[in-house]
Motif scaffolding. Sequence first.
Motif, PDB file in Angstrom:
ATOM      1  N   LYS A  85     100.534 -60.123  -4.860  1.00  0.00           N
ATOM      2  CA  LYS A  85     100.917 -61.377  -5.678  1.00  0.00           C
ATOM      3  C   LYS A  85     101.276 -61.924  -5.374  1.00  0.00           C
ATOM      4  O   LYS A  85     100.948 -63.188  -6.180  1.00  0.00           O
ATOM      5  N   ASP A  86     102.318 -62.117  -4.263  1.00  0.00           N
ATOM      6  CA  ASP A  86     103.051 -63.241  -3.783  1.00  0.00           C
ATOM      7  C   ASP A  86     102.717 -63.883  -3.246  1.00  0.00           C
ATOM      8  O   ASP A  86     102.565 -65.080  -2.488  1.00  0.00           O
ATOM      9  N   LEU A  87     101.336 -63.793  -2.347  1.00  0.00           N
ATOM     10  CA  LEU A  87     100.669 -64.648  -1.568  1.00  0.00           C
ATOM     11  C   LEU A  87      99.642 -65.017  -2.020  1.00  0.00           C
ATOM     12  O   LEU A  87      98.822 -65.257  -1.448  1.00  0.00           O
ATOM     13  N   GLN A  88      99.055 -64.771  -3.272  1.00  0.00           N
ATOM     14  CA  GLN A  88      97.606 -65.760  -4.130  1.00  0.00           C
ATOM     15  C   GLN A  88      96.965 -67.088  -3.812  1.00  0.00           C
ATOM     16  O   GLN A  88      96.385 -67.112  -3.860  1.00  0.00           O
ATOM     17  N   ASP A  89      98.349 -67.695  -3.801  1.00  0.00           N
ATOM     18  CA  ASP A  89      98.015 -69.308  -3.827  1.00  0.00           C
ATOM     19  C   ASP A  89      98.392 -69.364  -2.315  1.00  0.00           C
ATOM     20  O   ASP A  89      98.489 -70.954  -2.293  1.00  0.00           O
ATOM     21  N   ASN A  90      98.616 -68.821  -1.040  1.00  0.00           N
ATOM     22  CA  ASN A  90      98.910 -68.917   0.477  1.00  0.00           C
ATOM     23  C   ASN A  90      97.419 -69.873   0.917  1.00  0.00           C
ATOM     24  O   ASN A  90      96.358 -69.386   0.595  1.00  0.00           O
ATOM     25  N   ASP A  91      97.939 -70.870   1.463  1.00  0.00           N
ATOM     26  CA  ASP A  91      96.824 -71.558   2.205  1.00  0.00           C
ATOM     27  C   ASP A  91      95.947 -71.104   2.829  1.00  0.00           C
ATOM     28  O   ASP A  91      94.664 -71.063   3.345  1.00  0.00           O
ATOM     29  N   TYR A  92      96.881 -69.780   4.011  1.00  0.00           N
ATOM     30  CA  TYR A  92      95.517 -68.878   4.413  1.00  0.00           C
ATOM     31  C   TYR A  92      94.700 -68.248   3.425  1.00  0.00           C
ATOM     32  O   TYR A  92      94.067 -68.046   3.693  1.00  0.00           O
ATOM     33  N   ILE A  93      95.929 -67.533   2.364  1.00  0.00           N
ATOM     34  CA  ILE A  93      94.539 -67.095   1.647  1.00  0.00           C
ATOM     35  C   ILE A  93      93.180 -68.090   0.926  1.00  0.00           C
ATOM     36  O   ILE A  93      92.130 -67.654   1.101  1.00  0.00           O
ATOM     37  N   THR A  94      93.493 -68.748   0.770  1.00  0.00           N
ATOM     38  CA  THR A  94      93.129 -70.287   0.020  1.00  0.00           C
ATOM     39  C   THR A  94      91.700 -70.197   1.494  1.00  0.00           C
ATOM     40  O   THR A  94      89.965 -70.404   1.032  1.00  0.00           O
ATOM     41  N   GLY A  95      92.006 -70.747   2.615  1.00  0.00           N
ATOM     42  CA  GLY A  95      90.936 -70.889   3.860  1.00  0.00           C
ATOM     43  C   GLY A  95      89.673 -69.279   3.709  1.00  0.00           C
ATOM     44  O   GLY A  95      89.166 -69.884   4.282  1.00  0.00           O
ATOM     45  N   ILE A  96      90.053 -67.814   4.043  1.00  0.00           N
ATOM     46  CA  ILE A  96      90.069 -66.612   3.676  1.00  0.00           C
ATOM     47  C   ILE A  96      88.724 -67.144   2.943  1.00  0.00           C
ATOM     48  O   ILE A  96      88.368 -67.096   2.662  1.00  0.00           O
ATOM     49  N   LYS A  97      88.960 -67.078   1.652  1.00  0.00           N
ATOM     50  CA  LYS A  97      88.939 -67.592   0.194  1.00  0.00           C
ATOM     51  C   LYS A  97      87.197 -68.751   0.539  1.00  0.00           C
ATOM     52  O   LYS A  97      85.682 -67.941   0.148  1.00  0.00           O
ATOM     53  N   GLY A  98      87.658 -69.438   1.143  1.00  0.00           N
ATOM     54  CA  GLY A  98      86.214 -70.797   1.624  1.00  0.00           C
ATOM     55  C   GLY A  98      85.687 -69.762   2.184  1.00  0.00           C
ATOM     56  O   GLY A  98      84.008 -70.730   1.988  1.00  0.00           O
ATOM     57  N   ILE A  99      85.851 -69.355   3.811  1.00  0.00           N
ATOM     58  CA  ILE A  99      85.114 -68.896   3.882  1.00  0.00           C
ATOM     59  C   ILE A  99      83.951 -67.752   3.130  1.00  0.00           C
ATOM     60  O   ILE A  99      83.247 -68.056   3.804  1.00  0.00           O
ATOM     61  N   VAL A 100      84.368 -66.702   2.604  1.00  0.00           N
ATOM     62  CA  VAL A 100      83.308 -66.150   1.961  1.00  0.00           C
ATOM     63  C   VAL A 100      83.132 -67.323   1.316  1.00  0.00           C
ATOM     64  O   VAL A 100      81.641 -66.780   0.832  1.00  0.00           O
ATOM     65  N   LYS A 101      83.347 -68.196   0.399  1.00  0.00           N
ATOM     66  CA  LYS A 101      81.678 -69.213  -0.336  1.00  0.00           C
ATOM     67  C   LYS A 101      81.404 -69.661   0.556  1.00  0.00           C
ATOM     68  O   LYS A 101      79.748 -69.223   0.419  1.00  0.00           O
ATOM     69  N   GLN A 102      81.511 -70.151   2.265  1.00  0.00           N
ATOM     70  CA  GLN A 102      81.095 -70.124   2.817  1.00  0.00           C
ATOM     71  C   GLN A 102      79.843 -69.185   3.564  1.00  0.00           C
ATOM     72  O   GLN A 102      78.040 -70.011   3.613  1.00  0.00           O
TER      73      GLN A 102
END
Length: 179
Positions: A85-102
């Motif tokens: 939960k403490d990493l939900q808004d981390n930029d690294y995690i946001t990047g991983i989410k972007g890769i999955v969407k791509q």
Amino acid sequence: MSKAANPTNQDQDDMQNDEVQFNELEQQVNDLTVALQRERADSVNIRRRHEEQISGLKDYIKADVVRDLLPVIDNFERSLKHIPKDLQDNDYITGIKGIVKQFEKTLESLGVERIATVGELFDPTYHEAVSMDEGKGSHEIVSEELQPGYKIGENVIRHAMVKVKMGDHKSSKTDKEKE
């Protein structure tokens, strides 16, 4: 009397020979026309079959490449399910989410669809059941997706791995009405 006014036997024979030759030539033209039409139809059929084969080969190659990429996509999705939960808004995690969407957009652009699972009637064409839970109802309903399945058109690339339970499906009334 002139020769033109009174045809001789020779002239009549020549006219009959000309008529026979004309009929023979007309028959040859008709035969060649039919043969040409047949050849054209064969050519069109060969071209159509060739295009269908090329299209099928393209789909086969796409499915083969996607099949090789699916474990990578699965691992990305699994990693996103276990983010602290403490990493939900981390930029690294946001990047991983972007890769999955791509990945999802790329699969969609290739004509690859994710197979519908939870809440759907179990269909062995698209689903692979790994467990069966008891429940109230008369239909086998997908209760949980353990691994997503994918297809191109009606060709399954990978079956969805699911848990199934007995239950009532919301569209079962319309299915009965159709019968």
